[in-house]
Design a protein around this motif. Structure first.
Motif, PDB file in Angstrom:
ATOM      1  N   LEU A  16      -8.305  -1.210   5.759  1.00 49.11           N
ATOM      2  CA  LEU A  16      -8.866  -2.611   4.868  1.00 49.11           C
ATOM      3  C   LEU A  16      -7.893  -3.234   3.804  1.00 49.11           C
ATOM      4  O   LEU A  16      -6.126  -3.723   4.477  1.00 49.11           O
ATOM      5  CB  LEU A  16     -10.292  -1.722   3.542  1.00 49.11           C
ATOM      6  CG  LEU A  16     -11.159  -1.219   4.336  1.00 49.11           C
ATOM      7  CD1 LEU A  16     -12.765  -0.552   3.223  1.00 49.11           C
ATOM      8  CD2 LEU A  16     -11.859  -2.960   4.760  1.00 49.11           C
ATOM      9  N   ASP A  17      -7.784  -3.019   2.780  1.00 49.94           N
ATOM     10  CA  ASP A  17      -6.252  -3.613   1.637  1.00 49.94           C
ATOM     11  C   ASP A  17      -5.655  -2.303   1.112  1.00 49.94           C
ATOM     12  O   ASP A  17      -4.633  -2.413   0.459  1.00 49.94           O
ATOM     13  CB  ASP A  17      -7.326  -4.324   0.498  1.00 49.94           C
ATOM     14  CG  ASP A  17      -7.394  -5.411   0.870  1.00 49.94           C
ATOM     15  OD1 ASP A  17      -7.197  -6.188   2.658  1.00 49.94           O
ATOM     16  OD2 ASP A  17      -8.709  -5.920   0.181  1.00 49.94           O
ATOM     17  N   TYR A  18      -5.756  -0.751   1.861  1.00 46.71           N
ATOM     18  CA  TYR A  18      -5.244  -0.069   1.147  1.00 46.71           C
ATOM     19  C   TYR A  18      -3.870   0.584   2.275  1.00 46.71           C
ATOM     20  O   TYR A  18      -3.810   0.275   3.404  1.00 46.71           O
ATOM     21  CB  TYR A  18      -5.975   0.843   1.739  1.00 46.71           C
ATOM     22  CG  TYR A  18      -7.357   1.207   0.635  1.00 46.71           C
ATOM     23  CD1 TYR A  18      -7.342   1.486  -1.094  1.00 46.71           C
ATOM     24  CD2 TYR A  18      -8.436   0.800   0.943  1.00 46.71           C
ATOM     25  CE1 TYR A  18      -8.542   1.724  -1.906  1.00 46.71           C
ATOM     26  CE2 TYR A  18      -9.501   0.636  -0.077  1.00 46.71           C
ATOM     27  CZ  TYR A  18      -9.361   1.184  -0.921  1.00 46.71           C
ATOM     28  OH  TYR A  18     -10.786   1.135  -2.043  1.00 46.71           O
ATOM     29  N   PHE A  19      -2.169   0.474   1.884  1.00 47.30           N
ATOM     30  CA  PHE A  19      -1.235   1.077   2.538  1.00 47.30           C
ATOM     31  C   PHE A  19      -0.361   1.658   1.633  1.00 47.30           C
ATOM     32  O   PHE A  19      -1.391   2.246   0.743  1.00 47.30           O
ATOM     33  CB  PHE A  19      -0.821  -0.334   2.033  1.00 47.30           C
ATOM     34  CG  PHE A  19      -1.092  -1.719   2.259  1.00 47.30           C
ATOM     35  CD1 PHE A  19      -1.976  -2.423   1.962  1.00 47.30           C
ATOM     36  CD2 PHE A  19      -0.320  -2.394   4.008  1.00 47.30           C
ATOM     37  CE1 PHE A  19      -2.012  -3.800   3.104  1.00 47.30           C
ATOM     38  CE2 PHE A  19      -0.318  -2.975   4.462  1.00 47.30           C
ATOM     39  CZ  PHE A  19      -1.582  -4.130   3.983  1.00 47.30           C
ATOM     40  N   LEU A  20      -0.040   2.732   2.840  1.00 44.95           N
ATOM     41  CA  LEU A  20       0.903   3.589   2.767  1.00 44.95           C
ATOM     42  C   LEU A  20       2.229   3.148   2.446  1.00 44.95           C
ATOM     43  O   LEU A  20       2.625   2.840   3.541  1.00 44.95           O
ATOM     44  CB  LEU A  20       0.769   5.104   3.004  1.00 44.95           C
ATOM     45  CG  LEU A  20       1.005   6.040   3.236  1.00 44.95           C
ATOM     46  CD1 LEU A  20       0.149   7.060   1.956  1.00 44.95           C
ATOM     47  CD2 LEU A  20       0.692   6.819   3.672  1.00 44.95           C
ATOM     48  N   TYR A  67      -1.033   1.742  -2.118  1.00 43.00           N
ATOM     49  CA  TYR A  67      -1.494   1.254  -3.258  1.00 43.00           C
ATOM     50  C   TYR A  67      -2.521  -0.090  -2.259  1.00 43.00           C
ATOM     51  O   TYR A  67      -3.019   0.390  -0.775  1.00 43.00           O
ATOM     52  CB  TYR A  67      -0.198  -0.062  -3.102  1.00 43.00           C
ATOM     53  CG  TYR A  67       0.192  -0.271  -2.415  1.00 43.00           C
ATOM     54  CD1 TYR A  67       1.012   0.316  -1.952  1.00 43.00           C
ATOM     55  CD2 TYR A  67      -0.159  -2.014  -2.076  1.00 43.00           C
ATOM     56  CE1 TYR A  67       2.023  -0.875  -0.565  1.00 43.00           C
ATOM     57  CE2 TYR A  67       0.673  -2.990  -1.066  1.00 43.00           C
ATOM     58  CZ  TYR A  67       1.339  -2.261  -0.347  1.00 43.00           C
ATOM     59  OH  TYR A  67       1.777  -2.043   0.984  1.00 43.00           O
ATOM     60  N   LYS A  68      -3.110  -0.164  -3.417  1.00 41.84           N
ATOM     61  CA  LYS A  68      -4.346  -1.117  -2.875  1.00 41.84           C
ATOM     62  C   LYS A  68      -4.263  -2.838  -2.907  1.00 41.84           C
ATOM     63  O   LYS A  68      -3.182  -2.563  -4.253  1.00 41.84           O
ATOM     64  CB  LYS A  68      -5.846  -0.999  -3.218  1.00 41.84           C
ATOM     65  CG  LYS A  68      -6.823  -1.909  -3.159  1.00 41.84           C
ATOM     66  CD  LYS A  68      -8.498  -1.456  -4.042  1.00 41.84           C
ATOM     67  CE  LYS A  68      -9.231  -2.627  -3.270  1.00 41.84           C
ATOM     68  NZ  LYS A  68     -10.829  -1.817  -3.211  1.00 41.84           N
ATOM     69  N   VAL A  69      -4.198  -3.836  -1.875  1.00 36.30           N
ATOM     70  CA  VAL A  69      -3.944  -5.553  -2.521  1.00 36.30           C
ATOM     71  C   VAL A  69      -4.920  -5.820  -3.473  1.00 36.30           C
ATOM     72  O   VAL A  69      -6.386  -5.696  -3.243  1.00 36.30           O
ATOM     73  CB  VAL A  69      -3.860  -5.756  -1.486  1.00 36.30           C
ATOM     74  CG1 VAL A  69      -3.261  -7.472  -1.371  1.00 36.30           C
ATOM     75  CG2 VAL A  69      -2.349  -5.053  -0.402  1.00 36.30           C
ATOM     76  N   THR A  74       1.265  -7.024  -5.380  1.00 38.07           N
ATOM     77  CA  THR A  74       0.616  -6.179  -4.208  1.00 38.07           C
ATOM     78  C   THR A  74      -0.039  -6.910  -2.785  1.00 38.07           C
ATOM     79  O   THR A  74       0.671  -6.146  -1.746  1.00 38.07           O
ATOM     80  CB  THR A  74      -0.999  -4.846  -4.329  1.00 38.07           C
ATOM     81  OG1 THR A  74      -1.297  -6.011  -4.756  1.00 38.07           O
ATOM     82  CG2 THR A  74      -0.199  -3.778  -5.192  1.00 38.07           C
ATOM     83  N   GLU A  75      -0.234  -7.633  -3.464  1.00 37.47           N
ATOM     84  CA  GLU A  75       0.594  -8.441  -1.425  1.00 37.47           C
ATOM     85  C   GLU A  75       1.599  -9.031  -1.224  1.00 37.47           C
ATOM     86  O   GLU A  75       2.037  -8.914   0.139  1.00 37.47           O
ATOM     87  CB  GLU A  75      -1.092 -10.354  -1.987  1.00 37.47           C
ATOM     88  CG  GLU A  75      -0.877 -10.912  -0.712  1.00 37.47           C
ATOM     89  CD  GLU A  75      -1.564 -11.938  -0.505  1.00 37.47           C
ATOM     90  OE1 GLU A  75      -2.194 -12.507  -1.860  1.00 37.47           O
ATOM     91  OE2 GLU A  75      -1.561 -12.863   0.336  1.00 37.47           O
ATOM     92  N   ILE A  76       2.333  -9.544  -1.836  1.00 31.08           N
ATOM     93  CA  ILE A  76       3.521  -9.209  -1.284  1.00 31.08           C
ATOM     94  C   ILE A  76       4.524  -7.622  -1.057  1.00 31.08           C
ATOM     95  O   ILE A  76       5.012  -8.248   0.447  1.00 31.08           O
ATOM     96  CB  ILE A  76       4.551 -10.242  -2.450  1.00 31.08           C
ATOM     97  CG1 ILE A  76       4.468 -11.080  -2.924  1.00 31.08           C
ATOM     98  CG2 ILE A  76       6.291 -10.035  -2.272  1.00 31.08           C
ATOM     99  CD1 ILE A  76       5.186 -11.363  -4.083  1.00 31.08           C
TER     100      ILE A  76
END
Ligand SMILES: Cc1cc2nc3c(=O)[nH]c(=O)nc-3n(C[C@H](O)[C@H](O)[C@H](O)COP(=O)(O)OP(=O)(O)OC[C@H]3O[C@@H](n4cnc5c(N)ncnc54)[C@H](O)[C@@H]3O)c2cc1C
Ligand code: FES
Length: 252
Positions: A16-20, A67-69, A74-76
């Motif tokens: 989904l919108d979660y990143f490492l 992190y989550k966008v 967080t989008e950038i």
């Protein structure tokens, strides 16, 4: 505390919108406590202020953030490719204190797992993990700690307990008595509020990682204050006195 350049060595979409995000620091941050955070300068000039993120993991000079966008910064960040530079200020704030207890219950809601993962890693098998999310898709966020058999609740009932994590935890607490235990929690304010109401009678020891929007992250601007129940000290700065507080000390 250091203010250092970091190279992005991985910025991976987990689900989904979660990143490492994995960062290689030019300078080591030394010893850090679980629950402490960094202020991260998002690469590029569109976002002026650094953003606060918990330390998800840390080993020598490699620091990981989950992190989550949610907005522009967080989008950038999510679109920033490997090898870009960022600047890291940290470690900041006061983390979790691990008092000597028989049982440690760690509780996370959604991206709250980012704030509590390093503590879980430190406690190893001593940690009981409670995780609440919307649906089974988000259980991917637990990939590093599945060996600890986390208890999972989903709001849509697609996995584990059907309902929210506070209900699941409250049910669990009713099954244990006279245990020397401490709770550690990280999640949205509504979750902290509902947990506080639910354990109000038993007043179990509980440390909560609290989030507020931040500007300086250093205790200078008073932009991140949280109301407390102490008349002599009615406000505390999340970046300086927190982000981990005694749940009974803050007003929710
Ligand atoms: C100590 C601390 C640790 C944190 N750790 C993590 C982490 O490990 N992973 C992670 O994904 N996020 C974490 N956060 C939240 C993270 O800082 C915000 O999501 C981020 O700053 C949003 O930046 P943005 O530019 O994308 O959003 P913005 O455009 O600044 O805001 C977008 C939306 O998010 C809301 N928002 C922004 N910051 C916060 C905040 N701090 N609390 C509640 N709502 C907010 C805004 O009100 C707005 O609705 C942490 C916050 C703090 C204070
Ligand atoms: S962000 Fe400036 S005092 Fe906390």
């Amino acid at each position: 505390m250091v203010d250092t350049e970091a190279q992005i060595i991985e910025n991976k979409n987990i689900v989904l919108d979660y990143f490492l995000l994995k960062l290689k620091l030019a300078k080591t941050m030394g010893k850090i406590m679980p629950g402490q955070f960094i202020m991260l300068k998002i690469p590029g000039n569109e976002v002026f202020l650094r953003r606060p993120f918990s330390i998800y993991d840390y080993d020598k000079d490699i620091l990981t953030v989950m992190y989550k966008v949610v907005g522009k910064g967080t989008e950038i960040l999510s679109k920033t490719s490997k090898d870009n530079s960022a600047f890291v200020l940290g470690p900041l704030g006061n983390g979790f204190r691990v008092n000597k207890r028989d049982v440690y219950l760690t509780v996370a809601g959604g991206i709250g797992i980012a704030g509590i993962h390093f503590l879980i890693k430190t406690l190893k098998e001593k940690a009981s993990v409670f995780f609440g999310c919307s649906s089974n898709i988000e259980t991917t966020l637990l990939k590093d700690i599945t060996h600890l058999n986390p208890m999972i609740s989903t709001l849509d009932g697609s996995y584990g307990y059907k309902g929210n994590v506070v209900e699941m935890l409250t049910n669990y607490l009713e099954t244990v008595e006279n245990v020397d235990q401490e709770l550690f929690i990280c999640g949205p304010e509504g979750m902290l509020k509902s947990l506080k109401a639910s354990i109000n009678k038993s007043k179990i020891s509980c440390q909560a990682l609290v989030e507020e929007r931040m500007a300086c992250g250093l205790g200078l601007c008073f932009g991140c204050v949280k109301k407390t129940i102490d008349e002599n000290e009615p406000y505390k700065r999340v970046c300086k006195e927190g982000p981990v507080f005694d749940l009974w000390e803050i007003s929710l």
